[in-house]
Motif scaffolding. Structure first.
Motif, PDB file in Angstrom:
ATOM      1  N   PRO A 127      10.295   2.428 -10.427  1.00 44.18           N
ATOM      2  CA  PRO A 127       9.437   3.574 -10.735  1.00 44.18           C
ATOM      3  C   PRO A 127       9.135   4.378  -9.478  1.00 44.18           C
ATOM      4  O   PRO A 127       9.098   3.842  -8.372  1.00 44.18           O
ATOM      5  N   THR A 128       8.922   5.671  -9.661  1.00 46.13           N
ATOM      6  CA  THR A 128       8.607   6.546  -8.527  1.00 46.13           C
ATOM      7  C   THR A 128       7.146   6.985  -8.548  1.00 46.13           C
ATOM      8  O   THR A 128       6.701   7.642  -7.620  1.00 46.13           O
ATOM      9  N   LEU A 129       6.423   6.631  -9.614  1.00 47.17           N
ATOM     10  CA  LEU A 129       5.003   6.942  -9.710  1.00 47.17           C
ATOM     11  C   LEU A 129       4.268   5.670 -10.107  1.00 47.17           C
ATOM     12  O   LEU A 129       4.510   5.108 -11.175  1.00 47.17           O
ATOM     13  N   LEU A 130       3.385   5.195  -9.215  1.00 47.17           N
ATOM     14  CA  LEU A 130       2.653   3.950  -9.446  1.00 47.17           C
ATOM     15  C   LEU A 130       1.189   4.256  -9.707  1.00 47.17           C
ATOM     16  O   LEU A 130       0.603   5.127  -9.051  1.00 47.17           O
ATOM     17  N   ARG A 131       0.582   3.525 -10.643  1.00 51.59           N
ATOM     18  CA  ARG A 131      -0.812   3.779 -11.004  1.00 51.59           C
ATOM     19  C   ARG A 131      -1.576   2.468 -11.163  1.00 51.59           C
ATOM     20  O   ARG A 131      -1.032   1.467 -11.604  1.00 51.59           O
ATOM     21  N   LEU A 132      -2.851   2.536 -10.840  1.00 45.12           N
ATOM     22  CA  LEU A 132      -3.806   1.467 -11.112  1.00 45.12           C
ATOM     23  C   LEU A 132      -5.176   2.107 -11.242  1.00 45.12           C
ATOM     24  O   LEU A 132      -5.660   2.733 -10.289  1.00 45.12           O
ATOM     25  N   ASP A 134      -7.833   4.588 -11.436  1.00 47.24           N
ATOM     26  CA  ASP A 134      -7.795   6.005 -11.091  1.00 47.24           C
ATOM     27  C   ASP A 134      -6.977   6.285  -9.827  1.00 47.24           C
ATOM     28  O   ASP A 134      -7.039   7.367  -9.257  1.00 47.24           O
ATOM     29  N   LEU A 135      -6.185   5.277  -9.398  1.00 46.08           N
ATOM     30  CA  LEU A 135      -5.323   5.417  -8.220  1.00 46.08           C
ATOM     31  C   LEU A 135      -3.917   5.795  -8.664  1.00 46.08           C
ATOM     32  O   LEU A 135      -3.384   5.224  -9.610  1.00 46.08           O
ATOM     33  N   GLU A 136      -3.328   6.755  -7.970  1.00 41.64           N
ATOM     34  CA  GLU A 136      -1.962   7.187  -8.275  1.00 41.64           C
ATOM     35  C   GLU A 136      -1.188   7.359  -6.979  1.00 41.64           C
ATOM     36  O   GLU A 136      -1.663   7.977  -6.032  1.00 41.64           O
ATOM     37  N   LEU A 137       0.045   6.819  -6.950  1.00 40.17           N
ATOM     38  CA  LEU A 137       0.896   6.874  -5.765  1.00 40.17           C
ATOM     39  C   LEU A 137       2.236   7.477  -6.159  1.00 40.17           C
ATOM     40  O   LEU A 137       2.929   6.938  -7.020  1.00 40.17           O
ATOM     41  N   ASP A 138       2.594   8.592  -5.534  1.00 35.50           N
ATOM     42  CA  ASP A 138       3.875   9.254  -5.768  1.00 35.50           C
ATOM     43  C   ASP A 138       4.822   8.856  -4.639  1.00 35.50           C
ATOM     44  O   ASP A 138       4.667   9.302  -3.498  1.00 35.50           O
ATOM     45  N   LYS A 143       2.647  10.898  -1.654  1.00 28.73           N
ATOM     46  CA  LYS A 143       1.262  11.325  -1.776  1.00 28.73           C
ATOM     47  C   LYS A 143       0.485  10.276  -2.553  1.00 28.73           C
ATOM     48  O   LYS A 143       0.996   9.673  -3.488  1.00 28.73           O
ATOM     49  N   ALA A 144      -0.758  10.082  -2.136  1.00 24.64           N
ATOM     50  CA  ALA A 144      -1.646   9.154  -2.827  1.00 24.64           C
ATOM     51  C   ALA A 144      -2.934   9.870  -3.172  1.00 24.64           C
ATOM     52  O   ALA A 144      -3.436  10.687  -2.376  1.00 24.64           O
ATOM     53  N   GLN A 145      -3.465   9.589  -4.342  1.00 26.12           N
ATOM     54  CA  GLN A 145      -4.751  10.164  -4.709  1.00 26.12           C
ATOM     55  C   GLN A 145      -5.540   9.186  -5.561  1.00 26.12           C
ATOM     56  O   GLN A 145      -4.972   8.347  -6.266  1.00 26.12           O
ATOM     57  N   ARG A 146      -6.835   9.304  -5.468  1.00 22.25           N
ATOM     58  CA  ARG A 146      -7.724   8.477  -6.277  1.00 22.25           C
ATOM     59  C   ARG A 146      -8.809   9.355  -6.862  1.00 22.25           C
ATOM     60  O   ARG A 146      -9.443  10.131  -6.134  1.00 22.25           O
ATOM     61  N   ALA A 147      -8.993   9.239  -8.160  1.00 24.99           N
ATOM     62  CA  ALA A 147      -9.966  10.058  -8.882  1.00 24.99           C
ATOM     63  C   ALA A 147      -9.752  11.534  -8.590  1.00 24.99           C
ATOM     64  O   ALA A 147     -10.703  12.302  -8.455  1.00 24.99           O
ATOM     65  N   GLY A 148      -8.480  11.917  -8.449  1.00 24.37           N
ATOM     66  CA  GLY A 148      -8.141  13.311  -8.195  1.00 24.37           C
ATOM     67  C   GLY A 148      -8.280  13.748  -6.758  1.00 24.37           C
ATOM     68  O   GLY A 148      -7.960  14.898  -6.425  1.00 24.37           O
ATOM     69  N   GLN A 149      -8.736  12.861  -5.879  1.00 18.20           N
ATOM     70  CA  GLN A 149      -8.901  13.201  -4.459  1.00 18.20           C
ATOM     71  C   GLN A 149      -7.737  12.634  -3.654  1.00 18.20           C
ATOM     72  O   GLN A 149      -7.399  11.450  -3.789  1.00 18.20           O
ATOM     73  N   ARG A 150      -7.140  13.457  -2.826  1.00 18.27           N
ATOM     74  CA  ARG A 150      -6.003  13.006  -2.037  1.00 18.27           C
ATOM     75  C   ARG A 150      -6.460  12.042  -0.939  1.00 18.27           C
ATOM     76  O   ARG A 150      -7.477  12.258  -0.280  1.00 18.27           O
ATOM     77  N   LEU A 151      -5.701  10.968  -0.756  1.00 21.58           N
ATOM     78  CA  LEU A 151      -5.965  10.001   0.300  1.00 21.58           C
ATOM     79  C   LEU A 151      -5.070  10.315   1.488  1.00 21.58           C
ATOM     80  O   LEU A 151      -3.848  10.391   1.354  1.00 21.58           O
ATOM     81  N   ASP A 152      -5.674  10.491   2.643  1.00 18.57           N
ATOM     82  CA  ASP A 152      -4.926  10.830   3.857  1.00 18.57           C
ATOM     83  C   ASP A 152      -4.479   9.541   4.543  1.00 18.57           C
ATOM     84  O   ASP A 152      -5.185   8.988   5.378  1.00 18.57           O
ATOM     85  N   LEU A 153      -3.284   9.075   4.182  1.00 19.31           N
ATOM     86  CA  LEU A 153      -2.785   7.790   4.673  1.00 19.31           C
ATOM     87  C   LEU A 153      -1.718   7.990   5.741  1.00 19.31           C
ATOM     88  O   LEU A 153      -0.932   8.932   5.678  1.00 19.31           O
ATOM     89  N   THR A 154      -1.672   7.069   6.712  1.00 17.47           N
ATOM     90  CA  THR A 154      -0.565   7.035   7.653  1.00 17.47           C
ATOM     91  C   THR A 154       0.662   6.464   6.923  1.00 17.47           C
ATOM     92  O   THR A 154       0.559   5.941   5.812  1.00 17.47           O
ATOM     93  N   ALA A 155       1.825   6.542   7.575  1.00 14.77           N
ATOM     94  CA  ALA A 155       3.046   6.031   6.960  1.00 14.77           C
ATOM     95  C   ALA A 155       2.933   4.535   6.659  1.00 14.77           C
ATOM     96  O   ALA A 155       3.321   4.069   5.584  1.00 14.77           O
ATOM     97  N   LYS A 156       2.404   3.756   7.588  1.00 13.02           N
ATOM     98  CA  LYS A 156       2.265   2.323   7.382  1.00 13.02           C
ATOM     99  C   LYS A 156       1.231   2.011   6.303  1.00 13.02           C
ATOM    100  O   LYS A 156       1.411   1.083   5.504  1.00 13.02           O
ATOM    101  N   GLU A 157       0.151   2.760   6.269  1.00 13.39           N
ATOM    102  CA  GLU A 157      -0.855   2.557   5.225  1.00 13.39           C
ATOM    103  C   GLU A 157      -0.261   2.853   3.849  1.00 13.39           C
ATOM    104  O   GLU A 157      -0.530   2.143   2.879  1.00 13.39           O
ATOM    105  N   PHE A 158       0.573   3.897   3.777  1.00 17.68           N
ATOM    106  CA  PHE A 158       1.224   4.238   2.517  1.00 17.68           C
ATOM    107  C   PHE A 158       2.149   3.107   2.083  1.00 17.68           C
ATOM    108  O   PHE A 158       2.164   2.709   0.908  1.00 17.68           O
ATOM    109  N   ASN A 159       2.951   2.583   3.017  1.00 14.48           N
ATOM    110  CA  ASN A 159       3.867   1.493   2.685  1.00 14.48           C
ATOM    111  C   ASN A 159       3.110   0.238   2.258  1.00 14.48           C
ATOM    112  O   ASN A 159       3.527  -0.472   1.341  1.00 14.48           O
TER     113      ASN A 159
END
Length: 226
Positions: A127-132, A134-138, A143-159
């Motif tokens: 899958p290319t879109l993961l959800r849990l 109100d969390l969504e990861l594209d 891009k990551a967002q929770r409750a409609g708010q974008r999460l500003d993650l580093t590359a390692k945090e995203f991984n």
């Protein structure tokens, strides 16, 4: 998301590996056509970056062999800039073509376009879109967002978050996270994981009422909605 770089120039291969890793991709490198074709055929790669001129088997031969059984997107990298060469590469099955020298920003942009383009045919696969909750990861647009708010993650945090989300509900040890995200194999390096988890939690959970990232004492971490 795993990428394969097949490039025989050691400095360029390392430059691509380092740069793409910093963008958040997992990168394998092969420095000749034989090893590159073997990895491309046996591995599960989202994209192959393929040099046109390689020892052992040249890039077009690698591409032709790969296309007999795999439709993995391929971005050709070559010093040959003539129209005829680009046409040959595209007609042989390449999805895009980038002439050396190139700007790394353009390379990243082309990689992202190819990954987006290949997302639809991959339905039923990874899958290319993961959800849990109100969390969504594209995974394609990274891009990551929770409750409609974008999460500003580093590359390692995203991984790190994508790994936890793929295996949501499963407790992952610090050692396993270190090996999967940082390619570290020693328990002494797991303090890196602890720092990363703390920083991720400050962005993922602290601004919201419902925590998703939980510590399991003596075992590791788990991502789940409780």
């Amino acid at each position: 998301m795993k990428l394969l770089v097949i490039e025989d120039e050691p400095k360029l291969a390392e430059y691509l590996r380092k740069g793409l890793s910093e963008e958040g991709y997992v990168v394998d490198v092969a420095q000749d056509g034989i090893d590159g074709l073997h990895l491309a055929m046996e591995g599960d790669y989202a994209l192959v970056l393929l040099d046109g001129m390689l020892p052992g088997i040249d890039g077009l031969a690698v591409l032709a062999a790969l296309r007999q059984s795999r439709q993995t997107p391929v971005l050709m990298l070559t010093a040959r800039g003539e129209v005829e060469d680009r046409v040959r590469g595209l007609q042989s099955g390449a999805d895009d073509y980038l002439v050396k020298p190139f700007a790394f920003s353009e390379l990243v942009a082309r990689v992202q376009v190819l990954l987006r383009r290949s997302a639809a045919p991959r339905a039923g696969g990874e899958p290319t879109l993961l959800r849990l909750a109100d969390l969504e990861l594209d995974l394609i647009r990274r891009k990551a967002q929770r409750a409609g708010q974008r999460l500003d993650l580093t590359a390692k945090e995203f991984n790190l978050l994508s790994l936890l989300l793929r295996r949501q509900g499963e407790v992952l040890s610090r050692t396993e996270l270190a090996a999967q995200v940082w390619d570290m194999n020693f328990d002494s390096e797991t303090n890196v994981v602890e720092v990363a988890v703390r920083r991720l939690r400050s962005k993922l959970d602290q601004p919201f009422e419902r925590p998703l990232l939980h510590t399991v004492r003596g075992m590791g971490y788990v991502l789940e909605a409780r």
